[in-house]
Design a protein around this motif. Structure first.
Motif, short mmCIF file in Angstrom:
data_model
loop_
_atom_site.label_atom_id
_atom_site.label_comp_id
_atom_site.label_asym_id
_atom_site.label_seq_id
_atom_site.Cartn_x
_atom_site.Cartn_y
_atom_site.Cartn_z
N SER A 1 1.88 27.21 -40.95
CA SER A 1 2.83 26.24 -40.44
C SER A 1 4.17 26.35 -41.17
O SER A 1 5.24 26.34 -40.54
CB SER A 1 2.27 24.82 -40.60
OG SER A 1 3.21 23.86 -40.16
N ARG B 1 7.84 27.59 -39.44
CA ARG B 1 9.06 26.79 -39.59
C ARG B 1 10.15 27.57 -40.30
O ARG B 1 11.34 27.47 -39.96
CB ARG B 1 8.73 25.49 -40.33
CG ARG B 1 7.90 24.52 -39.48
CD ARG B 1 7.20 23.48 -40.31
NE ARG B 1 8.12 22.66 -41.07
CZ ARG B 1 7.74 21.75 -41.97
NH1 ARG B 1 6.43 21.57 -42.20
NH2 ARG B 1 8.62 21.04 -42.62
N ASP C 1 4.34 19.60 -31.88
CA ASP C 1 3.78 18.63 -32.81
C ASP C 1 2.27 18.76 -32.89
O ASP C 1 1.59 17.95 -33.50
CB ASP C 1 4.16 17.21 -32.40
CG ASP C 1 3.62 16.81 -31.03
OD1 ASP C 1 3.00 17.67 -30.36
OD2 ASP C 1 3.83 15.66 -30.62
N VAL D 1 9.07 20.26 -30.50
CA VAL D 1 9.83 19.56 -31.53
C VAL D 1 10.86 20.49 -32.16
O VAL D 1 10.71 21.71 -32.16
CB VAL D 1 8.91 18.99 -32.63
CG1 VAL D 1 7.96 17.95 -32.05
CG2 VAL D 1 8.13 20.09 -33.32
N ASP E 1 13.61 19.29 -37.43
CA ASP E 1 13.41 18.05 -38.18
C ASP E 1 12.26 17.22 -37.63
O ASP E 1 12.05 16.09 -38.06
CB ASP E 1 14.70 17.23 -38.19
CG ASP E 1 15.16 16.84 -36.78
OD1 ASP E 1 14.52 17.27 -35.80
OD2 ASP E 1 16.17 16.12 -36.68
N GLY E 2 11.52 17.77 -36.64
CA GLY E 2 10.38 17.06 -36.08
C GLY E 2 10.70 16.16 -34.91
O GLY E 2 9.79 15.56 -34.33
N THR E 3 11.98 16.04 -34.54
CA THR E 3 12.34 15.20 -33.40
C THR E 3 11.92 15.89 -32.10
O THR E 3 11.94 17.10 -31.97
CB THR E 3 13.85 14.93 -33.36
OG1 THR E 3 14.56 16.18 -33.31
CG2 THR E 3 14.29 14.15 -34.59
N THR E 4 11.57 15.07 -31.11
CA THR E 4 11.09 15.59 -29.84
C THR E 4 12.21 16.23 -29.05
O THR E 4 13.29 15.65 -28.87
CB THR E 4 10.47 14.46 -29.02
OG1 THR E 4 9.37 13.90 -29.74
CG2 THR E 4 9.98 14.97 -27.67
#
Length: 248
Positions: free
Chosen positions: A40, A44, A58, A64, A67-70
């Motif tokens: 992982s 990234r 996710d 995503v 920064d993990g935002t959708t």
């Protein structure tokens, strides 16, 4: 060895992150499906540096950003379309793996009366037949790198060729805590590509349960750039979780 390590402070775990990231180099706009902590982090890192078109999820139903935002919805039907068309690159684990890349995550011992029950075959057959699959092995040993797996979950080169299912079958690399491997040996046999600094070819051979193809010159796994090292330590894994999985 053809090169020598230049950054003494780089840890074994960080070399493993770099090696996993390299699995997705030049993949383009494909879905990265890393299974496990180090893979992982590698995916990234690849997206933040040399593979910006890589798609991350996710792990459930959303695409995503860094920064993990959708960024978008990934319904199951779309996911299946990507899988069956080779548009996904998975990095799985393996309880056993043999010289041709057959992988076992199902059971240890005879299938009818196993000594140990594991995960089951899960999606391994579909993954390996339909899209590229690499492997991450955190503890390289003769118990994992075996002459013959007890049960085939992920399909290796010999079985894929025998079954005539090679159109999308591709095993780009295997990364362990000792080195990096591909299947460039005779008949698509596993081949040692590099060793992590501090590891010798002899140590890799001794920890492998089959005769490993080894070139005359085996380099060290490449050094991370200063920016890659900063990203690993300050952005991707500031808590240092990587060091719990791979100890130098």
């Amino acid at each position: 060895m053809t090169t020598t390590p230049t950054t003494a402070t780089v840890t074994r775990a960080e070399y493993c992150v770099i090696a996993c990231a390299e699995a997705w180099r030049d993949n383009g706009e494909v879905l990265a499906s890393p299974m496990g902590l180090i893979p992982s982090f590698g995916a990234r890192l690849a997206k933040r540096t040399f593979s910006p078109d890589l798609l991350l999820t996710d792990g459930e139903a959303m695409l995503v950003g860094l920064d993990g935002t959708t960024e978008g919805w990934l319904p199951y039907r779309r996911h299946l379309t990507m899988v069956t068309g080779g548009r996904r690159h998975v990095m799985m684990g393996a309880s056993q793996i043999d010289r041709f890349g057959n992988q076992n995550i199902s059971c240890i011992g005879d299938w009818e009366r196993p000594a140990r029950q594991l995960l089951g075959v899960r999606g391994a057959p579909v993954n390996t037949v339909n899209n590229p699959v690499s492997y991450w092995i955190p503890k390289h040993s003769t118990r994992v790198f075996v002459e013959r797996v007890d049960m085939v979950s992920g399909v290796g080169y010999d079985r894929a060729e025998a079954a005539g299912v090679t159109r999308f079958h591709h095993l780009p690399r295997v990364v362990s805590d000792l080195g990096v491997f591909d299947f460039g040996g005779p008949g698509h046999a596993m081949r040692l590509v590099s060793v992590h600094p501090g590891v010798t070819v002899g140590e890799v051979r001794a920890a492998t349960g089959f005769e490993l193809t080894v070139a005359e010159e085996v380099p060290y796994t490449r050094e991370p750039t200063p920016d890659e090292l900063r990203l690993i330590r300050e952005v991707i894994d500031p808590e240092g979780l990587r060091e719990r999985e791979v100890r130098g």
